[in-house]
Structure formats: C-alpha cells, structure tokens
Motif scaffolding. Structure first.
Motif, PDB file in Angstrom:
ATOM      1  N   LYS A 201      11.412  -2.402  -2.510  1.00  0.00           N
ATOM      2  CA  LYS A 201      10.557  -1.361  -3.194  1.00  0.00           C
ATOM      3  C   LYS A 201      11.520  -0.807  -4.154  1.00  0.00           C
ATOM      4  O   LYS A 201      11.310   0.021  -5.102  1.00  0.00           O
TER       5      LYS A 201
ATOM      6  N   ALA B 237       5.128   7.189  -9.171  1.00  0.00           N
ATOM      7  CA  ALA B 237       5.358   8.379  -8.822  1.00  0.00           C
ATOM      8  C   ALA B 237       6.833   8.654  -8.589  1.00  0.00           C
ATOM      9  O   ALA B 237       7.801   7.616  -8.448  1.00  0.00           O
TER      10      ALA B 237
ATOM     11  N   VAL C 108       5.117  10.580   0.567  1.00  0.00           N
ATOM     12  CA  VAL C 108       4.740   9.333   0.819  1.00  0.00           C
ATOM     13  C   VAL C 108       6.371   8.708   1.363  1.00  0.00           C
ATOM     14  O   VAL C 108       7.287   8.782   0.583  1.00  0.00           O
TER      15      VAL C 108
ATOM     16  N   LYS D  77       8.321   5.165   2.493  1.00  0.00           N
ATOM     17  CA  LYS D  77       8.253   3.713   2.453  1.00  0.00           C
ATOM     18  C   LYS D  77       9.549   3.049   2.836  1.00  0.00           C
ATOM     19  O   LYS D  77      10.718   3.342   2.236  1.00  0.00           O
TER      20      LYS D  77
ATOM     21  N   VAL E 142       4.577   1.597   4.705  1.00  0.00           N
ATOM     22  CA  VAL E 142       4.003   2.745   3.665  1.00  0.00           C
ATOM     23  C   VAL E 142       3.216   3.606   4.868  1.00  0.00           C
ATOM     24  O   VAL E 142       2.452   3.195   5.319  1.00  0.00           O
TER      25      VAL E 142
ATOM     26  N   GLU F 272       8.525   9.533  -1.638  1.00  0.00           N
ATOM     27  CA  GLU F 272       7.957   9.443  -2.748  1.00  0.00           C
ATOM     28  C   GLU F 272       6.717  10.539  -3.114  1.00  0.00           C
ATOM     29  O   GLU F 272       6.093  10.796  -2.078  1.00  0.00           O
ATOM     30  N   GLU F 273       6.538  10.712  -4.168  1.00  0.00           N
ATOM     31  CA  GLU F 273       5.541  11.904  -4.492  1.00  0.00           C
ATOM     32  C   GLU F 273       4.190  11.172  -4.091  1.00  0.00           C
ATOM     33  O   GLU F 273       3.845  10.036  -4.383  1.00  0.00           O
ATOM     34  N   PHE F 274       3.235  11.970  -3.585  1.00  0.00           N
ATOM     35  CA  PHE F 274       1.735  11.556  -3.395  1.00  0.00           C
ATOM     36  C   PHE F 274       1.054  11.613  -4.743  1.00  0.00           C
ATOM     37  O   PHE F 274       1.153  12.565  -5.341  1.00  0.00           O
TER      38      PHE F 274
ATOM     39  N   GLU G 181      -7.760   3.983  -6.709  1.00  0.00           N
ATOM     40  CA  GLU G 181      -6.536   2.708  -6.775  1.00  0.00           C
ATOM     41  C   GLU G 181      -7.515   1.599  -7.444  1.00  0.00           C
ATOM     42  O   GLU G 181      -8.708   1.606  -7.305  1.00  0.00           O
TER      43      GLU G 181
ATOM     44  N   LYS H 217      -8.449  -0.633   1.615  1.00  0.00           N
ATOM     45  CA  LYS H 217      -7.089  -0.959   2.312  1.00  0.00           C
ATOM     46  C   LYS H 217      -7.536  -0.372   3.884  1.00  0.00           C
ATOM     47  O   LYS H 217      -7.067  -1.057   4.759  1.00  0.00           O
TER      48      LYS H 217
ATOM     49  N   ASN I 222      -4.476   1.431   7.721  1.00  0.00           N
ATOM     50  CA  ASN I 222      -4.245   0.686   6.487  1.00  0.00           C
ATOM     51  C   ASN I 222      -4.211  -0.938   7.084  1.00  0.00           C
ATOM     52  O   ASN I 222      -3.784  -1.108   8.276  1.00  0.00           O
TER      53      ASN I 222
ATOM     54  N   MET J  98      -2.900   3.669  -9.455  1.00  0.00           N
ATOM     55  CA  MET J  98      -3.291   4.764  -9.173  1.00  0.00           C
ATOM     56  C   MET J  98      -3.771   5.438 -10.331  1.00  0.00           C
ATOM     57  O   MET J  98      -3.092   5.580 -11.228  1.00  0.00           O
TER      58      MET J  98
ATOM     59  N   VAL K 204       1.598   2.116  -8.240  1.00  0.00           N
ATOM     60  CA  VAL K 204       1.606   2.374  -6.723  1.00  0.00           C
ATOM     61  C   VAL K 204       2.856   1.481  -6.081  1.00  0.00           C
ATOM     62  O   VAL K 204       3.755   1.639  -5.416  1.00  0.00           O
TER      63      VAL K 204
HETATM   64  P1  AMP Z   1       1.824  -0.151  -0.668  1.00  0.00           P
HETATM   65  O1  AMP Z   1       2.025  -1.056   0.671  1.00  0.00           O
HETATM   66  O2  AMP Z   1       2.864   0.254  -1.510  1.00  0.00           O
HETATM   67  O3  AMP Z   1       0.493  -0.506  -1.467  1.00  0.00           O
HETATM   68  O4  AMP Z   1       1.055   1.185  -0.024  1.00  0.00           O
HETATM   69  C1  AMP Z   1      -0.103   1.269   0.720  1.00  0.00           C
HETATM   70  C2  AMP Z   1      -1.039   2.169   0.408  1.00  0.00           C
HETATM   71  O5  AMP Z   1      -0.409   3.674   0.514  1.00  0.00           O
HETATM   72  C3  AMP Z   1      -1.419   2.275  -1.151  1.00  0.00           C
HETATM   73  O6  AMP Z   1      -2.629   1.155  -1.340  1.00  0.00           O
HETATM   74  C4  AMP Z   1      -1.874   3.571  -1.280  1.00  0.00           C
HETATM   75  O7  AMP Z   1      -3.094   3.682  -0.957  1.00  0.00           O
HETATM   76  C5  AMP Z   1      -0.812   4.439  -0.270  1.00  0.00           C
HETATM   77  N1  AMP Z   1       0.149   4.848  -1.385  1.00  0.00           N
HETATM   78  C6  AMP Z   1       1.308   4.150  -1.557  1.00  0.00           C
HETATM   79  N2  AMP Z   1       2.255   5.163  -2.374  1.00  0.00           N
HETATM   80  C7  AMP Z   1       1.426   6.206  -2.706  1.00  0.00           C
HETATM   81  C8  AMP Z   1       1.438   7.268  -3.381  1.00  0.00           C
HETATM   82  N3  AMP Z   1       2.800   7.466  -4.067  1.00  0.00           N
HETATM   83  N4  AMP Z   1       0.525   8.117  -3.544  1.00  0.00           N
HETATM   84  C9  AMP Z   1      -0.481   7.956  -2.822  1.00  0.00           C
HETATM   85  N5  AMP Z   1      -1.010   7.000  -2.147  1.00  0.00           N
HETATM   86  C10 AMP Z   1       0.102   6.034  -1.876  1.00  0.00           C
END
Ligand code: AMP
Ligand code: GLY
Length: 422
Positions: A104, A119, A143, A145, A155, A184-186, A191, A213, A223, A272, A281
């Motif tokens: 990431k 973000a 967020v 990760k 995440v 990370e910023e929300f 999506e 998800k 998730n 997003m 994202v």
């Molecule tokens: P990812 O595995 O990176 O796809 O993250 C899983 C889920 O977390 C995503 O599908 C989003 O719903 C949520 N997510 C990840 N990053 C963000 C973010 N910066 N802001 C809001 N939701 C996030």
C-alpha cells in the motif's frame, strides 16, 4: 492457443467461462480450478500456485501459449517474472508492478509523487509514532492499513480514538505485512470499482462495477472479499468515467512507466466518489472478485484476444464493446463467513437455478463422491443479466431462492443503492 488459468475462485470461473468462448482457444488448463471451472478446463490439483518452478515446468510440458493469473498472491510472488524468464507469455503484472497491490505504501507514494487523487496519508514503521500521530490529529473516522497483503483484512476504519489505537496494535497480527502501516484520511462517499486492461502503454477501462464489501444488508457487519456486485454502476457516470480515465488510470500507468515499470494485465482501481470527484481507495493488480462475475457477462469481445494483446504489448488497436444489459451477482456464503464457518455441507439446486437463466460461478465448492459440497467462505456467485438493473436483480434472486445449503448466508440488497438513486 493453449491457455493455463491460475486460481480457484468465482473470478477464475468467470474468466474460464469467457476464455472458453474464444475462437482462438485450443485447450484450457486450470491450476487448481474448481468444479465449475472443470466444465471448461482440465483442472490440475497437485501443483501449488505458490510454486513458480513447478508452474513453469507444467506450462512448458503442455506447450502453454498464455498463462492467465487470477489471484494477487502469485503475481506478488513473481510468477509472471518466472514464466517470462522461461519464454512463456503471461497475463498479469510482474512482481515489481504487482506492488501496486502488494504494498500500500508503494501505491500511495506513487500517487502522491504524480498527483493522482487519493486520501492524505502518513507512513509509519513504529506503532508508537503512529499512535501519537493519531492522537494529535484527533479526527475520526480514520483509516489504518497494513502495508502488505493481508487477505483483505488489513484495513480498519476506526470510528474512535480507542478503535484507532487498537487498530494500530492489530496490524502486528498480519506478520510482516503489518511491519509498516499507513494512517489515512477517511473519505466519505460512494465506492465503485473500475478495472482496466493495459499493455503498459494503452489502457482500456472496463465498465464500472460496484462491490458490496460488508457481510450484512445495509453495509453492516464485517468486511468480506465481496458479497455481491452489479454493473454498470450509475455512480460512475460519463463525467466520472472520463475523470477516472484521464486523472487516475492513464496517469498511473504513465507514472509507473516513468519509474521504469511496465504494468501489463488488469489494473483494478477501487474508488471513492466524493462530491463528484473520484479518488483512489486502493489499487489491485488483478481482476476483482466478484466484479469480474458482472463485468465479463457484459463484454462482447473475445477476452483471450484482449489478454494476449496485453501480454504482447499490442493493445493499441483494440476497442471493447459492451452489451447494453445490466448484470447482478449475489454471493452465497457459508454461515459465519468472514469468520469461521463449516465446510462439506451439501449444496442443492444449482441445476435448477441454471434452468431459470442464472450463471452460477463456483468459488468455495468441491465434489465429494460426485456430490457438490461447500468448501470455502464464498461458495457460489449467482449472476443474472437482463435489459435493466431491476430485472437483473429480480432474476438473480429468483435463482438464489432455489439454491440451498445449511447456514447459507447472502445479502438481499445487492444493487439496492443504484435503484434507490435511479
Ligand atoms: P481496501 O482493502 O483498501 O479496499 O479497503 C477495504 C475497505 O475499507 C474499502 O473498500 C473501503 O470501504 C474502506 N476504506 C479504505 N480506505 C478508506 C478511506 N481512506 N476512506 C474511507 N473508507 C476506506
Ligand atoms: N471485490 C474486491 C476485490 O476484488 O478486491
């Protein structure tokens, strides 16, 4: 062409189904495949998809002209590098390019350097420093990760300070994937997933899809890998689609090239849509699951020809045409998924569902004494196509209604968001 498909999920079943329609196909093999894929391919179960040398040897023995790699792990593990080194063509990025999903931090830093919308973030290799940053920032949700591959669990969207601090500690449970973390910023928005085929120069975006998800209706609960999808996703209207192509996909492929990395295969942009603007994202280095199960049924091209052109670097003269139908996929999951669940439960009704017009993509299934039983968290994907989304939804759920296994769980609101907004 002789083709070898790597993987065993619903995505790979959809790929096998589509590849099998190609006039260019002579013989399809799958490692390991599944009972659905076995309708289109000779499945070979005794080679691990983590064993690059054994996969190369198999491809040589069978005179494979193209290897199609479904899941991310073998891509991040350098399978395409190993195949190419042996003179075997493959669809999928090499190891260095697969970092777009494998790290990431790599993807975020590339986006930052080249001004690709995403973000705001900070990177930490020290959990205490991450905690101090979160405390000082004091804006929630936030967020957290893990840098590396964590089977879709790396995440955490933390709603409070306590949750965020716990999330930092939880990153340790992902082993080396969690050695470094991103805070990370929300982003608050809707999506969507836009996948694109690329040969490292040209990109061909696929029709936009939306995944679901969370495990329960109303986007509640844990998730998952994805509980259902539909395409086209109206949240990606013409304006957003153009923005995604010009401000995200093209600049990303160009940025990689500027870094000396030729990305070939499928680039998955998880987006997003915030106030009419698309932000990234995440990137994945492969087709989406279950997005593939709704995108490919709408594609009118010979997929094998397109994949071969990606691998060859000859995508420039290709175009994709799309049916004007809609597609919906409902995932039938094992009760308990994404936590622990039972396996080996008999599955009824698949043949009947097919007669009602659905495509049934196998994910976690296996045959025991000729009987189909559950063998994973996501068991089946029921895909229906129809002239519009509402009819596709109705058709998919009519087919879902005739399938059954003990503790079967599925969402009843796949595509509801799109129909509400319509
Ligand atoms: P990812 O595995 O990176 O796809 O993250 C899983 C889920 O977390 C995503 O599908 C989003 O719903 C949520 N997510 C990840 N990053 C963000 C973010 N910066 N802001 C809001 N939701 C996030
Ligand atoms: N559907 C989410 C993914 O493929 O990563």
């Amino acid at each position: 062409m002789n083709v070898l498909l790597i993987g065993s999920g619903g995505r790979e079943h959809a790929l096998a189904w589509k590849i099998s329609q190609s006039t260019k196909l002579e013989k399809l093999f799958a490692i390991p495949g599944n009972p659905g894929i076995a309708n289109f391919a000779e499945c070979v179960g005794n080679i691990s998809i983590a064993d690059n040398a054994a996969l190369v040897a198999f491809a040589q023995e069978k005179n494979i002209n193209l290897v199609v790699v479904g899941p991310e792990a073998p891509l991040v593990n350098g399978l395409v590098d190993a195949l190419n080194a042996a003179g075997i063509k493959a669809f999928g990025p090499k190891k260095v390019a697969a970092q777009m999903e494998g790290s990431k931090i790599f993807a975020k830093c590339l986006m930052k350097k080249y001004g690709i919308p995403t973000a705001d973030f900070e990177v930490f290799d020290n959990p205490d420093a991450a905690k101090i940053f979160i405390q000082e920032k004091n804006i929630f949700p936030i967020v957290i990760k893990a840098d590396g591959l964590a089977a879709g669990k790396g995440v955490i969207v933390a709603q409070t300070l306590d949750e965020a601090l716990n999330a930092v500690d939880e990153m340790k449970t992902f082993g080396s994937a969690g050695n470094k973390i991103v805070v990370e910023e929300f982003m608050n928005g809707e999506e969507a997933s836009v996948l694109a085929l690329t040969d490292g120069e040209k990109i061909l975006p696929l029709i936009a899809a939306q995944d679901h998800k969370r495990v329960n209706d109303g986007d509640k609960g844990l998730n998952t890998g994805g509980m259902g999808a539909y395409a086209p996703a109206p949240v990606v209207d013409e304006k957003i689609a153009a923005q995604v192509e010009e401000k995200i996909l093209k600049p990303t492929i160009a940025a990689l090239k500027a870094e000396g990395i030729i990305y070939r295969g499928c680039l998955y942009a998880g987006l997003m849509i915030v106030n009419g603007e698309a932000k990234v994202v995440e990137f994945n280095c492969r087709f989406g699951d279950p997005e593939t199960q709704v995108v490919l049924p709408l594609m009118e091209n010979d997929l094998l020809e397109l994949m071969n052109a990606c691998a060859d670097g000859s995508l420039s003269d290709k175009k994709i045409s799309w049916s004007n139908q809609s597609a919906v996929c409902v995932i039938l999951a094992s009760g308990g998924y994404p936590k622990s669940y039972k396996k080996n439960l008999p599955i009824d009704g698949v043949t009947k569902a097919k007669t009602l017009g659905a495509m049934i993509f196998h994910a976690g299934t296996k045959l025991v004494d000729n009987e189909l039983v559950t063998n994973g968290g996501r068991v089946l994907g029921v895909t229906a196509t129809a002239p519009n989304l509402r009819e596709a939804v109705d058709k998919a759920y009519r087919c879902v209604d005739v399938i059954n296994f003990k503790d079967m769980h599925y969402r009843r609101d796949i595509a509801a968001k799109a129909m509400r907004n319509a």
